[in-house]
Design a protein around this motif. Structure first.
Motif, mmCIF file in Angstrom:
data_model
loop_
_atom_site.group_PDB
_atom_site.id
_atom_site.type_symbol
_atom_site.label_atom_id
_atom_site.label_comp_id
_atom_site.label_asym_id
_atom_site.label_seq_id
_atom_site.Cartn_x
_atom_site.Cartn_y
_atom_site.Cartn_z
ATOM 1 N N GLY A 51 0.778 -1.222 0.000
ATOM 2 C CA GLY A 51 0.000 0.000 0.000
ATOM 3 C C GLY A 51 0.814 1.280 0.000
ATOM 4 O O GLY A 51 0.267 2.357 -0.232
ATOM 5 N N PHE A 52 2.116 1.195 0.264
ATOM 6 C CA PHE A 52 2.940 2.404 0.296
ATOM 7 C C PHE A 52 3.233 2.881 -1.124
ATOM 8 O O PHE A 52 3.518 2.076 -2.015
ATOM 9 C CB PHE A 52 4.254 2.134 1.032
ATOM 10 C CG PHE A 52 4.149 2.201 2.530
ATOM 11 C CD1 PHE A 52 4.866 3.139 3.257
ATOM 12 C CD2 PHE A 52 3.323 1.323 3.231
ATOM 13 C CE1 PHE A 52 4.779 3.206 4.637
ATOM 14 C CE2 PHE A 52 3.211 1.373 4.609
ATOM 15 C CZ PHE A 52 3.947 2.319 5.319
ATOM 16 N N SER A 236 8.807 1.326 8.759
ATOM 17 C CA SER A 236 7.366 1.140 8.955
ATOM 18 C C SER A 236 7.047 0.011 9.934
ATOM 19 O O SER A 236 5.878 -0.254 10.218
ATOM 20 C CB SER A 236 6.684 0.862 7.614
ATOM 21 O OG SER A 236 7.096 -0.389 7.081
ATOM 22 N N GLU A 237 8.084 -0.651 10.446
ATOM 23 C CA GLU A 237 7.905 -1.719 11.431
ATOM 24 C C GLU A 237 8.157 -1.173 12.843
ATOM 25 O O GLU A 237 8.796 -0.132 13.010
ATOM 26 C CB GLU A 237 8.871 -2.867 11.123
ATOM 27 C CG GLU A 237 8.566 -3.554 9.802
ATOM 28 C CD GLU A 237 9.629 -4.571 9.400
ATOM 29 O OE1 GLU A 237 9.311 -5.451 8.585
ATOM 30 O OE2 GLU A 237 10.780 -4.473 9.907
ATOM 31 N N TYR A 257 4.583 5.992 8.781
ATOM 32 C CA TYR A 257 3.241 5.452 8.557
ATOM 33 C C TYR A 257 2.710 5.973 7.219
ATOM 34 O O TYR A 257 3.093 7.055 6.765
ATOM 35 C CB TYR A 257 2.275 5.891 9.660
ATOM 36 C CG TYR A 257 2.752 5.631 11.070
ATOM 37 C CD1 TYR A 257 2.291 4.548 11.795
ATOM 38 C CD2 TYR A 257 3.661 6.507 11.683
ATOM 39 C CE1 TYR A 257 2.718 4.322 13.103
ATOM 40 C CE2 TYR A 257 4.097 6.281 12.978
ATOM 41 C CZ TYR A 257 3.623 5.192 13.682
ATOM 42 O OH TYR A 257 4.059 4.976 14.953
ATOM 43 N N TYR A 258 1.778 5.214 6.640
ATOM 44 C CA TYR A 258 1.073 5.715 5.460
ATOM 45 C C TYR A 258 -0.407 5.463 5.662
ATOM 46 O O TYR A 258 -0.853 4.313 5.793
ATOM 47 C CB TYR A 258 1.561 5.028 4.180
ATOM 48 C CG TYR A 258 0.905 5.576 2.930
ATOM 49 C CD1 TYR A 258 1.179 6.873 2.491
ATOM 50 C CD2 TYR A 258 -0.006 4.804 2.194
ATOM 51 C CE1 TYR A 258 0.576 7.388 1.356
ATOM 52 C CE2 TYR A 258 -0.608 5.314 1.060
ATOM 53 C CZ TYR A 258 -0.319 6.606 0.641
ATOM 54 O OH TYR A 258 -0.923 7.121 -0.490
ATOM 55 N N MET A 259 -1.164 6.549 5.710
ATOM 56 C CA MET A 259 -2.610 6.433 5.848
ATOM 57 C C MET A 259 -3.266 7.675 5.265
ATOM 58 O O MET A 259 -2.672 8.757 5.245
ATOM 59 C CB MET A 259 -3.026 6.243 7.312
ATOM 60 C CG MET A 259 -2.737 7.409 8.233
ATOM 61 S SD MET A 259 -3.395 7.137 9.906
ATOM 62 C CE MET A 259 -5.139 6.942 9.575
#
Length: 390
Positions: A51-52, A236-237, A257-259
């Motif tokens: 999703g990134f 991202s972990e 994060y990516y949202m």
């Protein structure tokens, strides 16, 4: 009867913290990168986390070289606007309220206010930074300077967080505290913890040095996504965050994060390495070699793409903390001129980005304060979290 010999199992080998310090070393970064790639050449072919995006497209993606002239990011206050601010100071004095009640309604700026709200949109969805120039600080008392700072800033981001009763002046010897913000030492690129907007008000600049630098974390993301997607995965972990003696002593969360189609970064190098009087605890898990490389990549790429701000006495600097790294050069003072900055952590509920669940507790810590509970730095006080362990 002969004694039975029992062979004991070897003690487990405890993982060690990588060779990395608070002040980044470019040569060590390059050496670590070369070593890791020689050990595993497949790192360059690792996919991005699910999703990134491969590339971010936004005005928030910029390089320092893109900005040629200060008027691109400096908003110069006019004499009429300064008069309006002065009138608002007098108006607030007549209300007999606690400073925590400074707001648009108690600090009226009928013509400047709408301009400041446009700057708030620029912070959230434009370039992510702005400098307001210049408040005539020498014409006001300490109280009134803080009142002006809070009043003007309430149009940018109305919600103020708990400010820890601190200011960013020279308050202690470098070896006695655990954060470079409270020393004359250099601050490396980072974001502040638990805030959407970070603002600084210069009551006085340093005698020498102390240059303010900012950098687009979205530009850094694009570089890593193109050349080192494995480090995007690492960032991202969950990471082991040193809570410096609090309970619990360690928490775990990602740095990136990516949202909602936005990259959000919360990152402070000292939480993974320590600083002076607050070294990283040897009782919590060390970071990995991959994480050490990622920390250096964040700093040096931010440095390569950075913009130097000419921060002057009376200026207020605002940055979008979720998308802009900031740093500061070391500085020196003398008896005639001592650097003195005030800082606010702020949020604009109308324009604010959605937060990842892992970050919400940090925001709650910052913003769960009522007006009467807000504190302001009339005198410098170092908060407990950056004092040396007892």
């Amino acid at each position: 009867m002969s004694a039975i010999e029992v062979e004991s199992s070897p003690a487990p080998i405890r993982a060690k913290q990588p060779d990395i310090t608070y002040h980044p070393d470019r040569a060590k970064w390059h050496a670590r990168t070369a070593r890791r790639l020689s050990e595993d050449s497949s790192l360059l072919q690792k996919p991005l986390p699910n999703g990134f995006p491969k590339k971010l497209e936004s005005p928030l993606v910029w390089e320092g070289k893109d900005w040629k002239d200060e008027p691109q990011w400096v908003y110069q206050l006019t004499e009429e606007q300064l008069k309006e601010i002065d009138d608002a100071v007098k108006h607030f004095h007549g209300l007999d309220l606690h400073l925590g009640h400074v707001s648009e309604s108690t600090f009226p700026l009928p013509t400047l206010g709408p301009e400041l709200k446009l700057l708030a949109k620029e912070l959230h969805y434009g370039r992510g930074f702005v400098v307001l120039r210049t408040i005539p600080v020498s014409s006001y008392s300490r109280y009134d300077n803080i009142l002006i700072y809070a009043g003007v800033s309430s149009y940018i981001a109305p919600t103020r967080g708990l400010q820890d009763k601190t200011d960013l002046t020279r308050t202690a010897a470098p070896g006695s505290i655990g954060s470079p913000a409270y020393t004359t030492d250099k601050q490396v690129f980072h974001t502040d913890q638990g805030s959407d907007i970070v603002s600084l008000f210069a009551l006085q600049t340093a005698k020498e040095g102390g240059v303010s630098r900012i950098s687009s974390s979205w530009r850094v993301y694009n570089h890593l996504a193109e050349y080192r997607p494995d480090l995007i995965k690492t960032l991202s972990e969950p990471w082991p965050v040193d809570e410096f003696g609090r309970d619990p002593p360690v928490t775990h969360r990602p740095l990136l994060y990516y949202m909602d189609e936005k990259v959000v970064i919360q990152y402070g190098r000292r939480y993974f390495i320590g600083f002076l009087a607050l070294p990283r605890s040897d009782k919590i898990p060390p970071i990995t070699e991959a994480q050490a490389e990622a920390l250096d990549a964040f700093h040096f790429l931010a440095e390569d793409y950075s913009l130097e701000l000419n921060f002057q006495k009376g200026d207020i600097q605002y940055i979008k903390n979720l998308s802009i790294f900031h740093a500061r050069d070391g500085f020196t003072d003398d008896e005639e001129q001592t650097r003195h900055l005030l800082r606010f952590w702020q949020r604009n509920e109308e324009l604010a980005w959605k937060l990842p669940e892992q970050l919400k507790p940090l925001w709650k810590q910052t913003f769960a304060v009522k007006p009467e509970g807000q504190t302001f730095a009339f005198e410098p006080v170092i908060r407990d979290a950056v004092k040396g362990r007892l």
